[in-house]
Enzyme design. Structure first.
Site, PDB file in Angstrom:
ATOM      1  CG  PHE A 151      43.574  31.797  52.813  1.00  0.00           C
ATOM      2  CD1 PHE A 151      44.564  31.612  53.772  1.00  0.00           C
ATOM      3  CD2 PHE A 151      43.795  31.298  51.534  1.00  0.00           C
ATOM      4  CE1 PHE A 151      45.742  30.924  53.470  1.00  0.00           C
ATOM      5  CE2 PHE A 151      44.961  30.618  51.223  1.00  0.00           C
ATOM      6  CZ  PHE A 151      45.943  30.429  52.192  1.00  0.00           C
ATOM      7  CD  GLU A 178      35.151  30.911  50.885  1.00  0.00           C
ATOM      8  OE1 GLU A 178      35.684  32.022  50.764  1.00  0.00           O
ATOM      9  OE2 GLU A 178      34.945  30.158  49.915  1.00  0.00           O
ATOM     10  NE  ARG A 179      40.507  28.475  51.814  1.00  0.00           N
ATOM     11  CZ  ARG A 179      39.541  27.939  51.085  1.00  0.00           C
ATOM     12  NH1 ARG A 179      38.420  27.553  51.667  1.00  0.00           N
ATOM     13  NH2 ARG A 179      39.674  27.775  49.793  1.00  0.00           N
ATOM     14  CB  SER A 228      43.788  31.278  42.948  1.00  0.00           C
ATOM     15  OG  SER A 228      42.399  31.150  42.760  1.00  0.00           O
ATOM     16  CB  CYS A 283      50.708  36.734  46.512  1.00  0.00           C
ATOM     17  SG  CYS A 283      50.903  38.440  47.002  1.00  0.00           S
ATOM     18  CD  GLU A 385      50.046  30.795  43.937  1.00  0.00           C
ATOM     19  OE1 GLU A 385      48.858  30.599  43.619  1.00  0.00           O
ATOM     20  OE2 GLU A 385      50.454  31.857  44.414  1.00  0.00           O
TER      21      GLU A 385
HETATM   22  P1  NAD Z   1      40.897  31.984  46.017  1.00  0.00           P
HETATM   23  O1  NAD Z   1      41.021  32.398  44.586  1.00  0.00           O
HETATM   24  O2  NAD Z   1      40.503  30.608  46.334  1.00  0.00           O
HETATM   25  O3  NAD Z   1      39.810  32.921  46.758  1.00  0.00           O
HETATM   26  C1  NAD Z   1      39.871  34.325  46.676  1.00  0.00           C
HETATM   27  C2  NAD Z   1      38.463  34.880  46.822  1.00  0.00           C
HETATM   28  O4  NAD Z   1      37.665  34.417  45.726  1.00  0.00           O
HETATM   29  C3  NAD Z   1      37.770  34.452  48.093  1.00  0.00           C
HETATM   30  O5  NAD Z   1      37.042  35.537  48.605  1.00  0.00           O
HETATM   31  C4  NAD Z   1      36.853  33.330  47.632  1.00  0.00           C
HETATM   32  O6  NAD Z   1      35.694  33.207  48.401  1.00  0.00           O
HETATM   33  C5  NAD Z   1      36.508  33.743  46.214  1.00  0.00           C
HETATM   34  N1  NAD Z   1      36.248  32.601  45.337  1.00  0.00           N
HETATM   35  C6  NAD Z   1      36.733  31.340  45.466  1.00  0.00           C
HETATM   36  N2  NAD Z   1      36.288  30.563  44.456  1.00  0.00           N
HETATM   37  C7  NAD Z   1      35.529  31.352  43.667  1.00  0.00           C
HETATM   38  C8  NAD Z   1      34.811  31.123  42.454  1.00  0.00           C
HETATM   39  N3  NAD Z   1      34.791  29.935  41.858  1.00  0.00           N
HETATM   40  N4  NAD Z   1      34.158  32.155  41.907  1.00  0.00           N
HETATM   41  C9  NAD Z   1      34.174  33.359  42.497  1.00  0.00           C
HETATM   42  N5  NAD Z   1      34.835  33.637  43.643  1.00  0.00           N
HETATM   43  C10 NAD Z   1      35.501  32.646  44.220  1.00  0.00           C
HETATM   44  O7  NAD Z   1      42.288  32.380  46.714  1.00  0.00           O
HETATM   45  P2  NAD Z   1      42.772  32.056  48.197  1.00  0.00           P
HETATM   46  O8  NAD Z   1      43.064  30.610  48.312  1.00  0.00           O
HETATM   47  O9  NAD Z   1      41.857  32.683  49.185  1.00  0.00           O
HETATM   48  O10 NAD Z   1      44.135  32.894  48.245  1.00  0.00           O
HETATM   49  C11 NAD Z   1      45.363  32.396  47.786  1.00  0.00           C
HETATM   50  C12 NAD Z   1      45.660  32.885  46.401  1.00  0.00           C
HETATM   51  O11 NAD Z   1      45.647  34.309  46.354  1.00  0.00           O
HETATM   52  C13 NAD Z   1      47.056  32.480  45.916  1.00  0.00           C
HETATM   53  O12 NAD Z   1      46.970  32.109  44.561  1.00  0.00           O
HETATM   54  C14 NAD Z   1      47.869  33.759  46.073  1.00  0.00           C
HETATM   55  O13 NAD Z   1      48.992  33.853  45.240  1.00  0.00           O
HETATM   56  C15 NAD Z   1      46.850  34.783  45.730  1.00  0.00           C
HETATM   57  N6  NAD Z   1      47.196  36.099  46.244  1.00  0.00           N
HETATM   58  C16 NAD Z   1      47.595  37.041  45.346  1.00  0.00           C
HETATM   59  C17 NAD Z   1      47.952  38.294  45.794  1.00  0.00           C
HETATM   60  C18 NAD Z   1      48.376  39.360  44.822  1.00  0.00           C
HETATM   61  O14 NAD Z   1      48.370  40.528  45.186  1.00  0.00           O
HETATM   62  N7  NAD Z   1      48.718  39.010  43.589  1.00  0.00           N
HETATM   63  C19 NAD Z   1      47.921  38.594  47.169  1.00  0.00           C
HETATM   64  C20 NAD Z   1      47.505  37.589  48.051  1.00  0.00           C
HETATM   65  C21 NAD Z   1      47.145  36.340  47.578  1.00  0.00           C
END
Ligand code: NAD
Length: 499
Positions: A151, A178-179, A228, A283, A385
Site C-alpha cells: 500500500f 487492496e488499501r 511485509s 520501507c 518493524e
Molecule cells: P503486506 O505484506 O500486508 O501486503 C503486501 C501485498 O501482499 C498486498 O498486495 C496484499 O494484498 C498482499 N497480501 C497481504 N496478505 C497476504 C497473504 N496472507 N498472502 C498473500 N498475499 C497477501 O504489506 P503492506 O502493509 O501493504 O506494506 C507495508 C510493508 O511493505 C512493510 O513491511 C514495508 O516495509 C514493506 N515494504 C518493503 C519495501 C521493500 O522494497 N523492501 C518497499 C515498500 C514496502
C-alpha cells in the site's frame, strides 16, 4: 457521500468483481469509507491470466524500440495527469500531495530507464569460437508475470515492476494493495491510452486468495513481490516450490549511525524527515537513531525533542501538513500498541503520538510523532518493524558497537551514517551487512539505473529491483552455438565437444 465501487482492469476494460467480496477503501484523513474494491476469486484471476497469455506473444514479438515508444507515451500521459494521480494517492494513502508527487516521480524514473530496453536486451556474441563456430545469446521474455505490491507506494512500486517487465516483452498481472488500488487501476488505463495492446497489462484486485491463485498457476512464470516480511517469505517459498522465478522484498528496521563529528543540526533535519515523512510508512524510513558516545546522544536527543514538538500533522491535502494520517485504523492501533510496549519495556518516552486529534477530522487515522530514548537491543520496539511515525534512539558507546547493531539486526534494507570522517564512512560502507547504504544521505534509495534491494529478512531472491537486474529478472537467456558453413563433414564424434 457516495461510495464508489471499483473494478478490475482486464483486457483493456473495467470488469466488475463477481466474487461477491469487497474490501473498504478509506480516506485516512477523514476516516470515511470512500470506495469498495472487489476481492477477486481464483476463477477471476484465472480468467485474467488467460487474457494476458493470449496477448503476450504478439507483444513479445514486437521489436523493443516499439515497445519502448509505448512507454514513452505512457510517460507523457503520467506527466499530463501527475496532479490528478498525486491527489488520488493522497486521499487513499494519506501521504501529502508533494510526497505523493515524489511517489510518482520515483516510478517515472524507472520507466525512463526502461526506455533503454533495446540496449538492455542486447545479447552477447562471439565470432569464431571454434572453426566456423559462432556463439551468441539472446534475452527472451518470460511470458506472463505477476506483480504483488504494497500500500505504501501505490504508484512507484507498480511502475518499478511494470516498466521493465513490459519493456522486456512480458504480459503483466498486477495485484496491487487492496488499501489504495485507484492509482494502479488508473495506470492500467493510461497504458492502454499510450498504445499498449489490450490484455498485456491487467490489474486484478484482491487479497490472499488472488495471490495464491497466481502462485499456483503454471502460466505465471515470475512473481515480483513487495510488502511485509512474513508474506514475502511465504510468496518466495511457494513460488520457488512451484518452479517460478521470484523476487520478494520485505520489511525493514533502518538505522542511522551518528558519529561524534557529525553536524547535529543536519542530522536532526535528516532524522526528522526520514523518520516521520509519510508517517514513517516507508520501507526506507529511518526508525533507529544510533548516536555514538554519551555527548552525541545527549545533544541529539535534545535537538530531536525540540524538532518533534514543532511537527505539524494534518490532512494529506493540507499544504501545511508535514505528514498525514496512517493508512487505516488498524495500522494506527498497531502502532499505538508498539508505543505501549516501549513504555512497558522501560524505554524513555520523550514524545507520545497517541491520542493526536486534528480538529475537524476527529475520525482520521492520525498519530503524532513519537520519540523514544534509551531503547535497548532486546526491546520489541527495536527488534520489530513498527511502520509508523515512531523513532527510537539507541545509544552506542563506540563505532564498532553501532556498526554491529545495524549489521546484526535481522532486517537489512537501508542504513545511513552521518560523519565528516572519510575513513569511518569508507570502513562503514565496506563492512556493514545491509543492502543499501547512505553516507550523509538519510534515505539512500538508489537511482533508477542502479538496483534496489535489501539483505537478510528484507529481501528474498537473487536479483534486485530496477536497474539492469530488472531486465535479468524479467527475461530468460537463450544461448545459440552455430556452425557455418554447414557442409563440414567430420564424422560422428563420441567425446564431449571442447574448444
Ligand atoms: P503486506 O505484506 O500486508 O501486503 C503486501 C501485498 O501482499 C498486498 O498486495 C496484499 O494484498 C498482499 N497480501 C497481504 N496478505 C497476504 C497473504 N496472507 N498472502 C498473500 N498475499 C497477501 O504489506 P503492506 O502493509 O501493504 O506494506 C507495508 C510493508 O511493505 C512493510 O513491511 C514495508 O516495509 C514493506 N515494504 C518493503 C519495501 C521493500 O522494497 N523492501 C518497499 C515498500 C514496502
Amino acid at each position: 457521500m457516495t461510495i464508489r465501487t471499483l473494478t478490475h482492469f482486464v483486457g483493456g476494460e473495467h470488469i466488475e468483481g463477481t466474487s461477491g467480496n469487497f474490501a473498504d477503501v478509506f480516506n485516512p484523513s477523514t476516516g470515511d469509507v470512500q470506495a469498495r474494491v472487489p476481492i477477486a476469486s481464483k476463477e477471476e484471476v484465472a480468467e485474467a491470466i488467460a487474457v494476458a497469455e493470449a496477448a503476450q506473444p504478439a507483444w513479445g514479438a514486437t521489436n523493443p524500440q516499439r515497445r519502448a515508444r509505448v512507454l514513452m507515451r505512457f510517460l507523457e500521459l503520467i506527466a499530463r495527469d501527475t496532479d490528478e494521480l498525486a491527489r488520488m494517492i493522497s486521499i487513499e494513502h494519506g501521504k501529502t500531495f508533494e510526497d505523493a508527487k515524489g511517489d510518482i516521480q520515483r516510478g517515472v524514473e524507472v520507466i525512463e530507464f526502461a526506455l533503454g530496453a533495446p540496449h538492455l536486451l542486447k545479447g552477447e556474441y562471439t565470432t569464431a569460437a571454434g572453426t566456423g563456430i559462432d556463439v551468441y545469446s539472446m534475452r527472451q521474455p518470460l511470458g506472463v508475470v505477476a506483480s504483488i505490491t504494497p500500500f505504501n507506494f501505490p504508484a512507484m512500486i507498480p511502475l518499478w515492476k511494470m516498466g521493465p517487465a513490459l519493456a522486456a516483452g512480458n504480459a503483466v498481472i498486477l495485484k496491487p494493495s487492496e488499501r489504495d488500488p485507484s492509482v494502479p487501476l488508473r495506470l492500467g488505463e493510461l497504458l492502454i491510452e499510450a498504445g499498449l495492446p489490450a490484455g498485456v497489462c491487467n490489474v486484478v484486485n484482491g487479497g490472499k486468495d488472488a495471490v495464491d491463485a497466481l502462485l499456483n498457476d503454471d502460466r505465471i512464470k515470475a512473481i515480483g513481490f513487495v510488502g511485509s516480511t512474513p508474506i514475502a517469505q511465504y510468496i518466495y517459498e511457494t513460488a520457488a516450490a512451484n518452479g517460478k522465478r521470484a523476487q520478494c522484498f520485505g520489511g525493514a528496521k533502518n538505522h542511522m549511525i551518528v558519529m561524534p563529528d557529525a553536524d547535529l543540526d543536519q542530522v536532526a533535519d535528516a532524522l526528522i524527515g526520514a523518520g516521520y515523512g509519510s508517517a514513517g510508512e516507508r520501507c526506507m524510513a529511518i526508525s533507529v537513531a544510533v548516536p555514538v558516545g554519551q555527548q552525541t546522544a545527549e545533544a541529539l536527543s535534545a535537538k530531536l525533542a525540540q524538532r518533534v514538538s514543532e511537527l505539524k500533522v494534518g490532512p494529506a491535502l493540507d499544504p501545511l501538513s508535514d505528514y498525514g494520517p496512517v493508512v487505516t485504523a488498524e495500522a494506527k492501533e498497531r502502532v499505538e500498541s508498539y508505543i505501549q510496549a516501549g513504555i512497558d519495556e522501560g524505554a524513555t518516552l520523550i514524545a507520545d503520538g497517541r491520542g493526536y486529534v486534528v480538529p475537524g477530522h476527529e475520525q482520521g487515522f492520525y498519530l503524532g510523532p513519537t520519540l523514544f530514548d534509551n531503547v535497548t537491543k532486546d526491546m520489541k520496539i527495536y527488534r520489530e518493524e513498527i511502520f509508523g511515525p515512531v523513532l527510537a534512539i539507541l545509544r552506542a558507546e563506540s563505532y564498532d558497537e553501532a556498526l554491529a547493531l545495524a549489521s546484526d539486526h535481522e532486517y537489512g534494507n537501508g542504513v545511513a551514517i552521518f560523519t565528516r570522517d572519510g575513513d569511518t564512512a569508507r570502513d562503514f560502507t565496506a563492512r556493514v551487512n545491509v543492502g543499501m547504504v547512505g553516507v550523509n544521505v538519510p534515505i539512500p534509495v538508489p537511482i533508477a539505473y542502479y538496483t534496489f534491494g535489501g539483505w537478510k529478512k528484507s529481501g528474498f531472491g537473487d536479483l534486485n529491483q530496477h536497474g539492469t537486474d530488472a531486465f535479468r529478472f524479467y527475461t530468460k537467456t537463450k544461448t545459440v552455438t552455430s556452425r557455418w558453413p554447414s557442409g563440414i563433414k567430420e564424422g560422428a564424434s563420441f567425446v564431449m565437444p571442447t574448444m
